[in-house]
Scaffold this motif. Structure first.
Motif, mmCIF file in Angstrom:
data_model
loop_
_atom_site.group_PDB
_atom_site.id
_atom_site.type_symbol
_atom_site.label_atom_id
_atom_site.label_comp_id
_atom_site.label_asym_id
_atom_site.label_seq_id
_atom_site.Cartn_x
_atom_site.Cartn_y
_atom_site.Cartn_z
ATOM 1 N N GLY A 30 0.794 -1.228 0.000
ATOM 2 C CA GLY A 30 0.000 0.000 0.000
ATOM 3 C C GLY A 30 0.817 1.263 0.000
ATOM 4 N N GLY A 31 2.086 1.173 -0.376
ATOM 5 C CA GLY A 31 2.969 2.335 -0.349
ATOM 6 C C GLY A 31 3.260 2.906 -1.722
ATOM 7 N N ASP A 32 4.237 3.780 -1.743
ATOM 8 C CA ASP A 32 4.636 4.465 -2.971
ATOM 9 C C ASP A 32 6.161 4.489 -3.031
ATOM 10 O OD1 ASP A 32 4.226 5.978 -5.340
ATOM 11 O OD2 ASP A 32 4.646 7.814 -4.222
ATOM 12 N N ILE A 33 6.710 4.337 -4.235
ATOM 13 C CA ILE A 33 8.156 4.392 -4.447
ATOM 14 C C ILE A 33 8.420 5.309 -5.628
ATOM 15 C CG2 ILE A 33 8.117 2.288 -5.843
ATOM 16 C CD1 ILE A 33 10.946 1.680 -4.774
ATOM 17 N N ARG A 34 9.410 6.178 -5.493
ATOM 18 C CA ARG A 34 9.723 7.111 -6.584
ATOM 19 C C ARG A 34 11.160 7.622 -6.448
ATOM 20 N NH1 ARG A 34 5.445 10.247 -3.824
ATOM 21 N NH2 ARG A 34 6.521 11.352 -2.201
ATOM 22 N N VAL A 35 11.632 8.219 -7.515
ATOM 23 C CA VAL A 35 12.958 8.828 -7.546
ATOM 24 C C VAL A 35 12.833 10.259 -7.043
ATOM 25 C CG1 VAL A 35 14.875 9.509 -9.032
ATOM 26 C CG2 VAL A 35 13.644 7.398 -9.492
ATOM 27 N N GLU A 38 14.959 16.175 -6.497
ATOM 28 C CA GLU A 38 15.739 17.272 -5.914
ATOM 29 C C GLU A 38 17.130 16.843 -5.474
ATOM 30 O OE1 GLU A 38 13.385 15.301 -2.678
ATOM 31 O OE2 GLU A 38 12.807 16.161 -4.572
ATOM 32 N N TYR A 39 17.396 15.551 -5.426
ATOM 33 C CA TYR A 39 18.701 15.040 -4.994
ATOM 34 C C TYR A 39 19.656 15.030 -6.182
ATOM 35 C CZ TYR A 39 22.106 12.073 -2.640
ATOM 36 O OH TYR A 39 23.240 11.584 -2.068
ATOM 37 N N SER A 40 20.857 15.587 -6.003
ATOM 38 C CA SER A 40 21.793 15.687 -7.128
ATOM 39 C C SER A 40 23.107 14.946 -6.882
ATOM 40 C CB SER A 40 22.093 17.154 -7.429
ATOM 41 O OG SER A 40 22.703 17.766 -6.309
ATOM 42 N N GLY A 41 23.204 14.180 -5.796
ATOM 43 C CA GLY A 41 24.449 13.500 -5.477
ATOM 44 C C GLY A 41 24.466 12.041 -5.887
ATOM 45 N N GLY A 42 23.699 11.663 -6.869
ATOM 46 C CA GLY A 42 23.591 10.270 -7.304
ATOM 47 C C GLY A 42 22.133 9.936 -7.546
ATOM 48 N N CYS A 43 21.667 8.865 -6.965
ATOM 49 C CA CYS A 43 20.271 8.461 -7.119
ATOM 50 C C CYS A 43 19.664 8.252 -5.735
ATOM 51 C CB CYS A 43 20.176 7.180 -7.943
ATOM 52 S SG CYS A 43 18.487 6.649 -8.207
ATOM 53 N N CYS A 44 18.540 8.877 -5.495
ATOM 54 C CA CYS A 44 17.831 8.748 -4.231
ATOM 55 C C CYS A 44 16.433 8.202 -4.525
ATOM 56 C CB CYS A 44 17.737 10.093 -3.531
ATOM 57 S SG CYS A 44 16.818 10.042 -1.975
ATOM 58 N N ILE A 45 16.117 7.055 -3.948
ATOM 59 C CA ILE A 45 14.809 6.432 -4.109
ATOM 60 C C ILE A 45 14.039 6.628 -2.809
ATOM 61 C CG2 ILE A 45 13.574 4.290 -4.575
ATOM 62 C CD1 ILE A 45 15.290 5.141 -6.916
ATOM 63 N N ARG A 46 12.844 7.207 -2.905
ATOM 64 C CA ARG A 46 12.019 7.442 -1.722
ATOM 65 C C ARG A 46 10.902 6.406 -1.671
ATOM 66 N NH1 ARG A 46 10.465 13.267 -0.785
ATOM 67 N NH2 ARG A 46 12.448 13.150 0.283
ATOM 68 N N ILE A 47 10.786 5.761 -0.521
ATOM 69 C CA ILE A 47 9.736 4.764 -0.282
ATOM 70 C C ILE A 47 8.861 5.282 0.846
ATOM 71 C CG2 ILE A 47 9.225 2.423 0.489
ATOM 72 C CD1 ILE A 47 11.908 1.570 -0.741
ATOM 73 N N GLU A 48 7.548 5.342 0.597
ATOM 74 C CA GLU A 48 6.598 5.752 1.622
ATOM 75 C C GLU A 48 5.621 4.603 1.841
ATOM 76 O OE1 GLU A 48 4.797 9.406 0.450
ATOM 77 O OE2 GLU A 48 6.703 10.462 0.377
ATOM 78 N N LEU A 49 5.529 4.166 3.102
ATOM 79 C CA LEU A 49 4.621 3.098 3.470
ATOM 80 C C LEU A 49 3.592 3.643 4.447
ATOM 81 C CD1 LEU A 49 7.201 0.215 4.023
ATOM 82 C CD2 LEU A 49 5.653 0.498 2.100
#
Length: 51
Positions: A30-35, A38-49
């Motif tokens: 039931g969560g969300d995952i996205r890139v 605003e992060y510029s130091g590589g790749c940041c993946i945000r996971i919200e549960l």
């Protein structure tokens, strides 16, 4: 990036299935995952549960 067998860099090792599996698990919980754009130091993946 979250599709099966998708790789950002074809010269890096890997099958391109890791983030696809992460997306399956997160959405089934039931969560969300996205890139994070605003992060510029590589790749940041945000996971919200849900709490």
């Amino acid at each position: 990036m979250f599709e099966r067998f998708t790789k950002v860099d074809p010269f890096k090792p890997g099958s391109g299935i890791g983030l696809y599996l992460c997306r399956l698990i997160v959405t089934r919980l039931g969560g969300d995952i996205r890139v994070c754009p605003e992060y510029s130091g590589g790749c940041c993946i945000r996971i919200e549960l849900p709490y």
